[in-house]
Write a protein that holds these residues in place. Sequence first.
Motif, PDB file in Angstrom:
ATOM      1  N   ILE A  30       0.875 -16.920  14.950  1.00 19.92           N
ATOM      2  CA  ILE A  30      -0.016 -17.819  14.215  1.00 19.92           C
ATOM      3  C   ILE A  30      -0.574 -18.862  15.165  1.00 19.92           C
ATOM      4  N   ILE A  31      -1.891 -19.067  15.106  1.00 19.48           N
ATOM      5  CA  ILE A  31      -2.494 -20.243  15.722  1.00 19.48           C
ATOM      6  C   ILE A  31      -2.773 -21.238  14.614  1.00 19.48           C
ATOM      7  N   ALA A  32      -2.435 -22.504  14.867  1.00 18.75           N
ATOM      8  CA  ALA A  32      -2.684 -23.569  13.896  1.00 18.75           C
ATOM      9  C   ALA A  32      -3.237 -24.760  14.663  1.00 18.75           C
ATOM     10  N   PHE A  33      -4.187 -25.468  14.056  1.00 21.39           N
ATOM     11  CA  PHE A  33      -4.760 -26.614  14.773  1.00 21.39           C
ATOM     12  C   PHE A  33      -5.395 -27.603  13.813  1.00 21.39           C
ATOM     13  N   VAL A  34      -5.514 -28.841  14.299  1.00 23.98           N
ATOM     14  CA  VAL A  34      -6.200 -29.922  13.599  1.00 23.98           C
ATOM     15  C   VAL A  34      -7.094 -30.626  14.606  1.00 23.98           C
ATOM     16  N   ALA A  35      -8.340 -30.896  14.216  1.00 24.39           N
ATOM     17  CA  ALA A  35      -9.284 -31.637  15.045  1.00 24.39           C
ATOM     18  C   ALA A  35      -9.830 -32.809  14.231  1.00 24.39           C
ATOM     19  N   ASP A  36      -9.802 -33.990  14.809  1.00 23.19           N
ATOM     20  CA  ASP A  36     -10.265 -35.208  14.147  1.00 23.19           C
ATOM     21  C   ASP A  36     -11.498 -35.702  14.899  1.00 23.19           C
ATOM     22  N   GLY A  37     -12.670 -35.416  14.332  1.00 23.19           N
ATOM     23  CA  GLY A  37     -13.921 -35.750  15.007  1.00 23.19           C
ATOM     24  C   GLY A  37     -14.212 -37.232  15.025  1.00 23.19           C
ATOM     25  N   MET A  38     -14.921 -37.655  16.077  1.00 24.18           N
ATOM     26  CA  MET A  38     -15.310 -39.053  16.232  1.00 24.18           C
ATOM     27  C   MET A  38     -16.815 -39.111  16.466  1.00 24.18           C
ATOM     28  N   GLY A  39     -17.423 -40.180  16.002  1.00 21.52           N
ATOM     29  CA  GLY A  39     -18.847 -40.349  16.233  1.00 21.52           C
ATOM     30  C   GLY A  39     -19.607 -40.709  14.984  1.00 21.52           C
ATOM     31  N   GLY A  40     -18.978 -40.545  13.817  1.00 23.66           N
ATOM     32  CA  GLY A  40     -19.650 -40.919  12.569  1.00 23.66           C
ATOM     33  C   GLY A  40     -20.992 -40.246  12.437  1.00 23.66           C
ATOM     34  N   HIS A  41     -22.067 -41.056  12.324  1.00 23.34           N
ATOM     35  CA  HIS A  41     -23.411 -40.497  12.195  1.00 23.34           C
ATOM     36  C   HIS A  41     -23.808 -39.727  13.443  1.00 23.34           C
ATOM     37  N   ARG A  42     -23.051 -39.927  14.541  1.00 23.60           N
ATOM     38  CA  ARG A  42     -23.335 -39.192  15.779  1.00 23.60           C
ATOM     39  C   ARG A  42     -22.489 -37.927  15.857  1.00 23.60           C
ATOM     40  N   ALA A  43     -22.241 -37.327  14.712  1.00 21.53           N
ATOM     41  CA  ALA A  43     -21.770 -35.941  14.648  1.00 21.53           C
ATOM     42  C   ALA A  43     -20.315 -35.717  15.004  1.00 21.53           C
ATOM     43  N   GLY A  44     -19.420 -36.573  14.507  1.00 17.84           N
ATOM     44  CA  GLY A  44     -17.996 -36.282  14.640  1.00 17.84           C
ATOM     45  C   GLY A  44     -17.621 -35.007  13.923  1.00 17.84           C
ATOM     46  N   ASP A  45     -18.296 -34.751  12.785  1.00 12.47           N
ATOM     47  CA  ASP A  45     -18.015 -33.523  12.051  1.00 12.47           C
ATOM     48  C   ASP A  45     -18.484 -32.291  12.818  1.00 12.47           C
ATOM     49  N   VAL A  46     -19.561 -32.447  13.604  1.00 13.08           N
ATOM     50  CA  VAL A  46     -20.028 -31.338  14.431  1.00 13.08           C
ATOM     51  C   VAL A  46     -18.989 -31.010  15.504  1.00 13.08           C
ATOM     52  N   ALA A  47     -18.421 -32.039  16.115  1.00 11.82           N
ATOM     53  CA  ALA A  47     -17.433 -31.835  17.178  1.00 11.82           C
ATOM     54  C   ALA A  47     -16.197 -31.112  16.658  1.00 11.82           C
ATOM     55  N   SER A  48     -15.691 -31.520  15.507  1.00 10.41           N
ATOM     56  CA  SER A  48     -14.485 -30.875  14.976  1.00 10.41           C
ATOM     57  C   SER A  48     -14.782 -29.457  14.494  1.00 10.41           C
ATOM     58  N   ARG A  49     -15.964 -29.255  13.908  1.00 11.56           N
ATOM     59  CA  ARG A  49     -16.324 -27.904  13.447  1.00 11.56           C
ATOM     60  C   ARG A  49     -16.524 -26.955  14.626  1.00 11.56           C
ATOM     61  N   MET A  50     -17.193 -27.420  15.671  1.00 11.19           N
ATOM     62  CA  MET A  50     -17.372 -26.587  16.857  1.00 11.19           C
ATOM     63  C   MET A  50     -16.032 -26.230  17.484  1.00 11.19           C
ATOM     64  N   THR A  51     -15.115 -27.192  17.506  1.00 13.81           N
ATOM     65  CA  THR A  51     -13.775 -26.943  18.043  1.00 13.81           C
ATOM     66  C   THR A  51     -13.097 -25.822  17.270  1.00 13.81           C
ATOM     67  N   LYS A  52     -13.180 -25.877  15.939  1.00 15.00           N
ATOM     68  CA  LYS A  52     -12.588 -24.819  15.116  1.00 15.00           C
ATOM     69  C   LYS A  52     -13.229 -23.469  15.405  1.00 15.00           C
TER      70      LYS A  52
END
Length: 252
Positions: A30-52
């Motif tokens: 099993i691979i398991a992971f958590v990514a907590d994006g930073m940047g707010g309006h500057r795409a923290g969600d993009v960073a965590s989604r790309m990581t996944k």
Amino acid sequence: MDAVFLTDVGLIRPQNEDDGAFLQDKHGQIIAFVADGMGGHRAGDVASRMTKEILLSKWNDRDSSFTAKEAEQWLEDTIYEVNKQLFQHASDNPECEGMGTTVVVAICNDQFVSIAHVGDSRIYLKTPEEMRQLTNDHTLVGELVRSRQITKDEAMFHPRKNVILRALGTEQSIKVDTSTIHWDEGSSLLLCSDGLTDKLNDDEINELLSSKKSIEEIGKQMIELANDRGGEDNVTVVIVCHHEEHKDVTDE
């Protein structure tokens, strides 16, 4: 092994910048992971989604079981690649300038767990005897705790607790911490973002992981408690459980 992934936007933030997942391959790893994006309006969600997306793509591309050494090397190489792609994406897209993410990743099989991390998301190992944190927070406050200038309890309320010293995507090169531990049946692994550990201390997390509830119920209760105590941040947990094997006993 069994696993669960849960994430919640919390009560204050307009979007969820956390992400994570778990995936089991045909070898039972099993691979398991958590990514907590930073940047707010500057795409923290993009960073965590790309990581996944990159982690899962790389995981699906390989077709073998790992030794502990191979698992650590794969984690290090893959996270280097994630960092490279995030940094390039931010450079090519001005609206994403300054984006980044923490990451904690674990590769689990019946014998061992290999982990890698960057930032202040955490991994805990819970055994029948104890619970211990397997990662060190790459934060200013984490350094103060390690140098014994403040306690872990004081760190939870420190005014500079969110100053992160390492994150993916913010610089061209990154240092990745890796390690391997052996684990036994009856143990479990918790990966979580700081939205959880800012609200629950280690004793409370240990108590929840010690309960007889299902891992999904435990994860939901963790998120509910974090939200009850303010819910200022997104909260994400992945729990991997190394089940005890129950063998049938028959009379000969």
